[in-house]
Design a protein around this motif. Structure first.
Motif, short mmCIF file in Angstrom:
data_model
loop_
_atom_site.label_atom_id
_atom_site.label_comp_id
_atom_site.label_asym_id
_atom_site.label_seq_id
_atom_site.Cartn_x
_atom_site.Cartn_y
_atom_site.Cartn_z
N ASP A 89 0.83 -1.21 0.00
CA ASP A 89 0.00 0.00 0.00
C ASP A 89 0.87 1.27 0.00
OD1 ASP A 89 -2.42 1.36 -0.11
OD2 ASP A 89 -2.65 1.43 2.07
N LEU A 90 1.81 1.31 -0.93
CA LEU A 90 2.75 2.44 -1.02
C LEU A 90 2.09 3.54 -1.86
CD1 LEU A 90 5.95 0.30 -1.72
CD2 LEU A 90 5.07 1.09 0.48
N TYR A 91 1.23 4.32 -1.23
CA TYR A 91 0.37 5.24 -1.97
C TYR A 91 1.05 6.54 -2.36
CZ TYR A 91 -0.28 7.38 2.63
OH TYR A 91 -0.07 7.99 3.84
N GLN A 92 2.23 6.81 -1.81
CA GLN A 92 2.93 8.05 -2.19
C GLN A 92 4.14 7.71 -3.06
OE1 GLN A 92 4.37 10.21 1.26
NE2 GLN A 92 2.88 9.18 2.54
N ASN A 93 4.20 8.34 -4.22
CA ASN A 93 5.42 8.28 -5.01
C ASN A 93 6.03 9.68 -4.95
OD1 ASN A 93 7.22 8.42 -7.32
ND2 ASN A 93 6.34 6.45 -7.89
N VAL A 94 7.16 9.77 -4.32
CA VAL A 94 7.75 11.09 -4.06
C VAL A 94 9.01 11.25 -4.90
CG1 VAL A 94 8.59 12.66 -2.29
CG2 VAL A 94 6.92 10.90 -1.69
N ARG A 95 9.07 12.32 -5.65
CA ARG A 95 10.24 12.56 -6.49
C ARG A 95 10.75 13.98 -6.36
NH1 ARG A 95 10.45 10.70 -12.70
NH2 ARG A 95 9.55 8.70 -12.19
N PRO A 96 11.86 14.18 -5.69
CA PRO A 96 12.45 15.51 -5.61
C PRO A 96 13.26 15.80 -6.88
CG PRO A 96 13.26 14.04 -3.86
CD PRO A 96 12.62 13.20 -4.90
N CYS A 97 13.06 16.95 -7.46
CA CYS A 97 13.81 17.33 -8.66
C CYS A 97 14.44 18.70 -8.44
CB CYS A 97 12.88 17.39 -9.88
SG CYS A 97 12.23 15.77 -10.32
N GLY A 242 18.94 10.06 -14.92
CA GLY A 242 20.18 9.56 -14.30
C GLY A 242 20.51 10.18 -12.96
N VAL A 243 19.86 11.30 -12.63
CA VAL A 243 20.22 11.99 -11.39
C VAL A 243 19.04 12.17 -10.44
CG1 VAL A 243 22.18 13.24 -12.40
CG2 VAL A 243 19.90 14.27 -12.50
N VAL A 244 17.89 11.56 -10.76
CA VAL A 244 16.70 11.82 -9.96
C VAL A 244 16.32 10.62 -9.09
CG1 VAL A 244 14.23 12.31 -10.13
CG2 VAL A 244 15.82 13.52 -11.58
N ALA A 245 16.04 10.93 -7.82
CA ALA A 245 15.69 9.89 -6.85
C ALA A 245 14.19 9.67 -6.80
CB ALA A 245 16.17 10.30 -5.47
N GLY A 246 13.81 8.54 -6.22
CA GLY A 246 12.39 8.29 -6.04
C GLY A 246 12.12 7.46 -4.82
N PHE A 256 12.74 2.71 -1.51
CA PHE A 256 13.46 3.79 -2.19
C PHE A 256 14.16 3.23 -3.42
CE2 PHE A 256 12.63 4.85 2.11
CZ PHE A 256 12.33 6.20 2.08
N GLU A 257 14.05 3.91 -4.54
CA GLU A 257 14.67 3.39 -5.76
C GLU A 257 14.97 4.51 -6.75
OE1 GLU A 257 12.09 0.94 -8.13
OE2 GLU A 257 10.35 2.17 -7.68
N ALA A 258 15.95 4.27 -7.61
CA ALA A 258 16.22 5.21 -8.69
C ALA A 258 15.05 5.14 -9.66
CB ALA A 258 17.50 4.83 -9.40
N VAL A 259 14.93 6.18 -10.46
CA VAL A 259 13.81 6.23 -11.38
C VAL A 259 14.13 5.50 -12.69
CG1 VAL A 259 12.44 7.84 -12.74
CG2 VAL A 259 12.91 8.33 -10.34
N ARG A 279 20.98 9.11 -4.37
CA ARG A 279 20.05 10.13 -3.88
C ARG A 279 18.81 9.48 -3.26
NH1 ARG A 279 20.68 15.01 -8.36
NH2 ARG A 279 22.22 16.10 -7.10
N SER A 280 18.38 8.35 -3.82
CA SER A 280 17.25 7.63 -3.22
C SER A 280 17.65 7.11 -1.85
CB SER A 280 16.82 6.46 -4.11
OG SER A 280 16.68 6.88 -5.45
N ALA A 281 18.90 6.65 -1.74
CA ALA A 281 19.41 6.15 -0.46
C ALA A 281 19.50 7.28 0.57
CB ALA A 281 20.76 5.48 -0.66
N VAL A 282 19.83 8.48 0.09
CA VAL A 282 19.88 9.64 0.98
C VAL A 282 18.46 9.97 1.49
CG1 VAL A 282 20.22 12.16 0.99
CG2 VAL A 282 22.01 10.66 0.11
#
Ligand code: NAI
Ligand code: MG
Length: 333
Positions: A89-97, A242-246, A256-259, A279-282
């Motif tokens: 039930d992972l209802y949030q997909n969060v991506r900082p850019c 290549g540089v965006v976390a998710g 947490f995973e790379a996109v 960045r995902s690990a951070v």
């Protein structure tokens, strides 16, 4: 020591997860990896794409870092990512850019955190085909509860990190049903946060605004399909996938995973860029309240990215994965 499930994944997955493990070790991050896997490797070795032991491990640890997984093409193979999202039930997909000095992009001041609803909407899986009439329906079903919890997650984030505006993206002018429900839920939830401005934008206008003046946006929240598209658009504003976390986040579990995907074209060559996974690990470290370590690793990465020559080829540099990782480790101090 906090235990975290580590999923290597396929293709370049083992190379980039190895880089993260080395950096975490050098930074003395107080976590212990519990290695599990999913995807092609486990399919070949154990005949299953998602082993039960992986589900048990994530259930136990509640936090996982995941490398990319190759989804086998063909009948009967469901996307592993979609299955994990539904199972937990992972209802949030969060991506900082955010723009980074040294990484090529068209803008120099983007700082957007996108919250995508990850379970419902057009991806709810409710689909019908009528062979006789040669027509099909894909149902964009959303619930009030589903709308409220993703909007609340966005506002809570804004509050925690001192962002003064949340922009809700929708198409309620045409999609009066699902779009209307989402917009209304947003307005209602927004009233509980008097210090944060609630702003709403229609999706098509939002796309134009983003490519012209992205710096006007901060925290953005939207439904599943719009979020899928907008998150790649936002990645494109800051240098690409290549540089965006998710992160996929639920009330109990977070993965947490790379996109990006498993990059089979460069797998095994030792040249993959570990930035997105790092960045995902951070993000994961912030999530489990190890912010001190998160800040230090993030700073080391950003300092490394400033000198293009020290980066991997996809960023315009000369380094391989190993050399780039070594530079980040040197920059920890
Ligand atoms: P991809 O993201 O794997 O590759 C696209 C291009 O970007 C390739 O040229 C690749 O070499 C490059 N690239 C990607 N990540 C890179 C990195 N870290 N460093 C340097 N270059 C990088 O997308 P593609 O080729 O469409 O998909 C390959 C496989 O990955 C498919 O089986 C797909 O299903 C899977 N996939 C898995 C995801 C996940 O597990 N989260 C997400 C997206 C795709
Ligand atoms: Mg997508």
């Amino acid at each position: 020591m906090r235990k975290v499930t580590l999923i290597e994944g396929d293709g370049i997955g083992p190379e980039i997860t190895e880089a993260i493990c080395r950096i975490f070790e050098a930074a003395k991050v107080p976590i212990e990896w519990e290695r599990e896997n999913a995807g092609q490797t486990t399919l070949a070795e154990r005949g299953e794409l998602i082993p039960e032991s992986l589900i048990e491990s994530i259930t136990r640890n509640q936090v996982a870092l995941k490398g990319p997984i190759t989804t086998p093409v063909g009948k009967g193979f469901k996307s592993i990512n979609v299955q994990l999202r539904k199972t937990f039930d992972l209802y949030q997909n969060v991506r900082p850019c955010k723009t980074t000095q040294g990484v090529d992009s068209k803008f120099d001041n983007v700082d957007i955190v996108l919250f995508r609803e990850n379970i419902e909407g057009l991806y709810s899986g409710i689909e019908f085909y009528d062979d006789r009439l040669e027509m099909s329906d894909s149902i964009a079903r959303i619930t009030k509860k589903g709308c409220e919890r993703i909007v609340k997650a966005a506002f809570d984030y804004a509050q925690k990190y001192g962002r003064n505006k949340v922009t809700l993206v929708h198409k309620a002018n045409i999609l009066k049903g699902a779009g209307g429900l989402f917009l209304n839920a947003g307005k209602e939830i927004g009233e509980n946060y008097p210090d944060i401005v609630f702003d709403d934008k229609i999706i098509d206008n939002m796309c134009m605004q983003l490519v012209i003046k992205p710096e006007q946006f901060g925290v953005v929240v939207t439904t599943n399909l719009f979020g899928d598209i907008l998150s790649d658009l936002c990645a494109g504003l800051v240098g690409g996938l290549g540089v965006v976390a998710g992160a996929n986040i639920g009330d109990d579990v977070a993965i947490f995973e790379a996109v990006h995907g498993s990059a089979p074209d460069i797998a095994g060559k030792g040249i993959a860029n570990p930035t997105a996974l790092l960045r995902s690990a951070v993000m994961m470290l912030y999530h489990i309240d190890l912010s001190e370590y998160a800040e230090r690793i993030d700073a080391a990465l950003n300092n490394t990215l400033k000198n293009k020559i020290d980066c991997t080829g996809d960023l315009g540099g000369n380094a391989n994965t190993e050399q780039f990782t070594q530079k980040i480790i040197e920059n920890l101090n």
